[in-house]
Motif scaffolding. Sequence first.
Motif, mmCIF file in Angstrom:
data_model
loop_
_atom_site.group_PDB
_atom_site.id
_atom_site.type_symbol
_atom_site.label_atom_id
_atom_site.label_comp_id
_atom_site.label_asym_id
_atom_site.label_seq_id
_atom_site.Cartn_x
_atom_site.Cartn_y
_atom_site.Cartn_z
ATOM 1 N N MET A 1 -30.095 3.598 1.198
ATOM 2 C CA MET A 1 -30.780 2.583 2.005
ATOM 3 C C MET A 1 -30.368 1.181 1.523
ATOM 4 N N ASN A 2 -29.931 0.357 2.435
ATOM 5 C CA ASN A 2 -29.432 -0.978 2.110
ATOM 6 C C ASN A 2 -30.551 -2.003 2.260
ATOM 7 N N ILE A 3 -31.266 -2.279 1.166
ATOM 8 C CA ILE A 3 -32.438 -3.152 1.234
ATOM 9 C C ILE A 3 -32.058 -4.593 0.882
ATOM 10 N N THR A 4 -32.458 -5.517 1.744
ATOM 11 C CA THR A 4 -32.274 -6.946 1.496
ATOM 12 C C THR A 4 -33.618 -7.522 1.079
ATOM 13 N N ARG A 5 -33.655 -8.141 -0.083
ATOM 14 C CA ARG A 5 -34.914 -8.648 -0.642
ATOM 15 C C ARG A 5 -34.946 -10.173 -0.609
ATOM 16 N N PHE A 6 -36.124 -10.691 -0.285
ATOM 17 C CA PHE A 6 -36.353 -12.132 -0.285
ATOM 18 C C PHE A 6 -37.482 -12.472 -1.248
ATOM 19 N N CYS A 7 -37.249 -13.418 -2.126
ATOM 20 C CA CYS A 7 -38.319 -14.035 -2.906
ATOM 21 C C CYS A 7 -38.565 -15.409 -2.304
ATOM 22 N N LEU A 8 -39.722 -15.569 -1.683
ATOM 23 C CA LEU A 8 -40.073 -16.795 -0.970
ATOM 24 C C LEU A 8 -40.911 -17.687 -1.883
ATOM 25 N N VAL A 9 -40.443 -18.914 -2.111
ATOM 26 C CA VAL A 9 -41.117 -19.841 -3.013
ATOM 27 C C VAL A 9 -41.624 -21.037 -2.210
ATOM 28 N N ARG A 10 -42.917 -21.314 -2.308
ATOM 29 C CA ARG A 10 -43.420 -22.558 -1.708
ATOM 30 C C ARG A 10 -43.175 -23.706 -2.680
ATOM 31 N N HIS A 11 -42.882 -24.872 -2.128
ATOM 32 C CA HIS A 11 -42.631 -26.059 -2.940
ATOM 33 C C HIS A 11 -43.829 -26.404 -3.831
ATOM 34 N N GLY A 12 -43.587 -27.201 -4.857
ATOM 35 C CA GLY A 12 -44.648 -27.671 -5.742
ATOM 36 C C GLY A 12 -45.563 -28.674 -5.047
ATOM 37 N N GLU A 13 -46.591 -29.055 -5.746
ATOM 38 C CA GLU A 13 -47.646 -29.917 -5.195
ATOM 39 C C GLU A 13 -47.149 -31.331 -4.882
ATOM 40 N N THR A 14 -47.700 -31.911 -3.811
ATOM 41 C CA THR A 14 -47.467 -33.311 -3.445
ATOM 42 C C THR A 14 -48.813 -34.037 -3.403
ATOM 43 N N ASP A 15 -48.752 -35.358 -3.385
ATOM 44 C CA ASP A 15 -49.994 -36.135 -3.260
ATOM 45 C C ASP A 15 -50.677 -35.854 -1.926
ATOM 46 N N TRP A 16 -49.904 -35.567 -0.895
ATOM 47 C CA TRP A 16 -50.499 -35.250 0.400
ATOM 48 C C TRP A 16 -51.197 -33.895 0.364
ATOM 49 N N ASN A 17 -50.691 -32.960 -0.416
ATOM 50 C CA ASN A 17 -51.402 -31.688 -0.603
ATOM 51 C C ASN A 17 -52.778 -31.939 -1.211
ATOM 52 N N VAL A 18 -52.810 -32.789 -2.220
ATOM 53 C CA VAL A 18 -54.068 -33.095 -2.909
ATOM 54 C C VAL A 18 -55.054 -33.750 -1.952
ATOM 55 N N ALA A 19 -54.557 -34.652 -1.099
ATOM 56 C CA ALA A 19 -55.404 -35.361 -0.141
ATOM 57 C C ALA A 19 -55.742 -34.505 1.077
ATOM 58 N N ARG A 20 -55.187 -33.281 1.153
ATOM 59 C CA ARG A 20 -55.372 -32.387 2.310
ATOM 60 C C ARG A 20 -54.874 -33.069 3.582
ATOM 61 N N ARG A 21 -53.704 -33.708 3.440
ATOM 62 C CA ARG A 21 -53.083 -34.448 4.539
ATOM 63 C C ARG A 21 -51.945 -33.608 5.127
ATOM 64 N N LEU A 22 -51.902 -33.524 6.443
ATOM 65 C CA LEU A 22 -50.912 -32.691 7.120
ATOM 66 C C LEU A 22 -49.518 -33.306 7.004
ATOM 67 N N GLN A 23 -48.587 -32.568 6.423
ATOM 68 C CA GLN A 23 -47.258 -33.114 6.142
ATOM 69 C C GLN A 23 -46.261 -32.837 7.259
ATOM 70 N N GLY A 24 -46.148 -31.578 7.683
ATOM 71 C CA GLY A 24 -45.162 -31.253 8.703
ATOM 72 C C GLY A 24 -43.765 -31.666 8.254
ATOM 73 N N HIS A 25 -43.072 -32.421 9.113
ATOM 74 C CA HIS A 25 -41.714 -32.889 8.799
ATOM 75 C C HIS A 25 -41.702 -34.170 7.985
ATOM 76 N N THR A 26 -42.867 -34.769 7.719
ATOM 77 C CA THR A 26 -42.902 -35.983 6.905
ATOM 78 C C THR A 26 -42.340 -35.665 5.532
ATOM 79 N N ASP A 27 -41.385 -36.477 5.075
ATOM 80 C CA ASP A 27 -40.621 -36.139 3.869
ATOM 81 C C ASP A 27 -41.302 -36.684 2.624
ATOM 82 N N ILE A 28 -42.260 -35.925 2.116
ATOM 83 C CA ILE A 28 -43.076 -36.329 0.970
ATOM 84 C C ILE A 28 -42.530 -35.693 -0.308
ATOM 85 N N ASP A 29 -42.430 -36.499 -1.360
ATOM 86 C CA ASP A 29 -41.900 -36.034 -2.639
ATOM 87 C C ASP A 29 -42.961 -35.248 -3.412
ATOM 88 N N LEU A 30 -42.527 -34.494 -4.411
ATOM 89 C CA LEU A 30 -43.448 -33.845 -5.329
ATOM 90 C C LEU A 30 -44.168 -34.888 -6.169
#
Length: 214
Positions: A1-30
Motif C-alpha cells: 500500500m502506497n501511503i502518502t502522509r501529511f504533517c499539518l502545522v499551524r503557524h505560531g501565535e500572532t498579536d491578532w490571534n491574541v486579540a481574537r481578530r480575524l486575519q484571513g489574507h491580512t499578512d500579520i507577523d508572528l
Amino acid sequence: MNITRFCLVRHGETDWNVARRLQGHTDIDLNTHGVKQAQQMAKALKRINLQFDVLYTSDLVRAAKTAKAIEEIFGVDAITTEALRERHLGALQGLTIIDAPNLEPELWNIHLSRNLEHDLRGGESIKRFAERIHRGLETIRMQHLGKTILLVSHGSAIEMMYRLASNQALEAERTVSVPNASLNWISHDGSSWKVDRWADTSHLASLALDNVDL
C-alpha cells in the motif's frame, strides 16, 4: 500500500490571534511568543527524528516564518505557495469576534451560518475556499506519492483539510480545534483519506490559542 502522509502545522501565535481578530489574507507577523512556539515545534520534530521528504508553506508571513524555524533546524528549503493561504474573509478581515457582530451584524450572521456561497463582500465563499484547499492538497499529494510531507498553513485551511480527510460536510459545524503551532496528521492510501492524529501541542511550553476564523 502506497501511503502518502501529511504533517499539518499551524503557524505560531500572532498579536491578532491574541486579540481574537480575524486575519484571513491580512499578512500579520508572528509575535514573540509565536516565534518561540515555532522554535519549540521545530525542535520537537527534530527530537522525534521526523523523516520528511518535502516542506511546503503558505506564503503569508506568519506561516513562512513558522516554516523558517523548520528550515533552520533541518537544513531544508520550503516550497512556498498561495494555495495554502487562509480563507479570505472579505469585509470581516481586521475585525475582532467581539466587534464583528456589532459592526457587521448581517455579514457576521451569514458567516456563522456557514453559508457556502457567500463571499463576505469581496472575500472567498466557503465553497471556493474548500475547492482551493482541496486542489492544493491533491496537487501536492500527486507530486509526492508515498512520501511524507510537512506542511505549514493556517487554522481554517488545516480545518478544511480535516473535513476532506474525515468526509465532514462543508456546512457542518466545526468539530475540531487547530491550536497555534500544533501538529496534525492525515494520510492517503491511494484510494481514500484518513485522519491519523490531531491537535498535538505536547511540544509547547504553554497553552496555544485555537483558531477563530471558523
